[in-house]
Design an enzyme around this catalytic site. Structure first.
Site, PDB file in Angstrom:
ATOM      1  N   SER A 148       0.835  -1.194   0.000  1.00 16.47           N
ATOM      2  CA  SER A 148       0.000   0.000   0.000  1.00 16.47           C
ATOM      3  C   SER A 148       0.880   1.258   0.000  1.00 16.47           C
ATOM      4  CB  SER A 148      -0.960  -0.049   1.192  1.00 16.47           C
ATOM      5  OG  SER A 148      -1.987   0.900   1.076  1.00 16.47           O
ATOM      6  N   GLU A 243      -9.870  -3.408  -6.306  1.00 15.76           N
ATOM      7  CA  GLU A 243      -9.346  -2.267  -5.553  1.00 15.76           C
ATOM      8  C   GLU A 243      -9.280  -1.022  -6.411  1.00 15.76           C
ATOM      9  OE1 GLU A 243      -5.180  -2.291  -4.367  1.00 15.76           O
ATOM     10  OE2 GLU A 243      -4.972  -4.295  -5.204  1.00 15.76           O
ATOM     11  N   HIS A 273      -7.481  -5.089  -1.812  1.00 10.97           N
ATOM     12  CA  HIS A 273      -6.238  -4.389  -1.515  1.00 10.97           C
ATOM     13  C   HIS A 273      -5.388  -5.187  -0.522  1.00 10.97           C
ATOM     14  CE1 HIS A 273      -3.817  -0.736  -1.181  1.00 10.97           C
ATOM     15  NE2 HIS A 273      -3.897  -0.806   0.132  1.00 10.97           N
TER      16      HIS A 273
END
Length: 311
Positions: A148, A243, A273
């Site tokens: 991320s 995502e 995600h």
């Protein structure tokens, strides 16, 4: 693949949340509680340490290595929107990479926004990499990895290292990386509602804390659309189709390809995600981690230990 597993993960991520923007403290506590549910491989050796000017978590395989043996090093950057998260919340990811490669990892506890907005995290990551090099580690034995926001840091730290005249690491592995602070990817809209974790509004809330008024139209904030990737090491970008940040990876892969960088774009269907965090509960997570480990072992150079010890 298991539709039942994917449905269970989706349901977990869609549990009711408080309405409206949450405080920083609430976001940090909620993320810590969620990530504490993720499985961590048995037998790892962990220890708190310091890397550069920041704390870090050292994660090593359970098997003892012979003194003097050279092994690969993963410099890991945790996720959390640059606002929450820690080396401990990413331990399922770091630990699984260590267990699957036999490498050691340093998971960096970089400074977080809003207390420390852009570019504090990049400065800390660069300092950590410089510390590894200053300790005598060969860059060909070091890989950057992250998830991320941390996946974004794995890229922007390479940009910062190149700008500082430092050698490139051997490879980059990025799980669902955040690579575009302009939020102009088509998936921001086409995956709205499909993504069980993120909304444009939620990303805008944490993103504003990190930006602190900075223009997102710059390579260090939006490398997927603005960075010059010339000279970058081989990259593995993994993401799921469910995502909103999907196009951060697809556009980064296209940009890397245009710059003649070796790149693998690894997209898994119907997963959210950073789905790799669900190792042990989601078959696709374990399979993706196996592919990431293979990529790392293929690109991280390990000197011949027998030749090294004979000198």
């Amino acid at each position: 693949m298991s539709k039942e597993q994917r449905a269970q993960v989706n349901a977990m991520l869609r549990q009711p949340r408080p309405d409206g923007p949450q405080s920083v403290e609430a976001m940090r506590a909620g993320f810590k509680a969620m990530m504490a549910q993720m499985a961590v491989p048995d037998g790892l050796r962990t220890a708190r340490t310091t890397l550069g000017d920041r704390p870090a978590l050292s994660v090593e395989p359970g098997d003892e290595t012979r003194p003097g043996t050279r092994i690969g090093t993963i410099l890991y950057f945790h996720g959390g929107g640059w606002v929450f998260g820690s080396p401990e919340t990413a331990l399922s990811l770091t630990g699984n990479l260590v267990a699957r490669t036999g490498f050691r990892a340093y998971s960096l506890d970089y400074r977080l926004a809003p207390e420390h907005p852009f570019p504090a995290a990049i400065e800390d990551a660069l300092s950590a990499y410089r510390a590894l090099l200053d300790s005598g580690e060969d860059p060909s034995t070091i890989a950057f990895a992250g998830d991320s926001a941390g996946g974004g840091l794995s890229v922007t730290t390479c940009l910062a290292a190149r700008d500082a005249g430092l050698p490139m690491p051997a490879a980059i592995v990025a799980f669902s990386p955040g690579l575009d602070a302009t939020r102009t990817g088509e998936s921001m809209d086409t995956k709205a509602g499909v993504d069980p974790f993120f909304t444009r509004e939620g990303l805008g809330h944490t993103g504003a804390m990190y930006l602190a008024g900075a223009d997102p139209h710059q390579p260090m904030l939006s490398p997927a659309v603005l960075a010059d990737l010339t000279g970058f090491p081989p990259m593995l970008l993994q993401a799921g189709t469910n995502e909103v940040l999907l196009d951060d990876s697809t556009r980064m892969a296209a940009r890397a390809r245009a710059a003649a960088v070796d790149v693998i774009l690894d997209i898994t269907a119907d997963v959210p995600h950073v789905f790799q965090a669900f190792a042990g509960a989601l078959d696709e997570a374990d399979q993706a981690l196996d592919r990431a480990a293979l990529f790392l072992t293929q690109h991280v150079h390990l000197p011949d230990t027998a030749a090294t010890s004979a000198r």
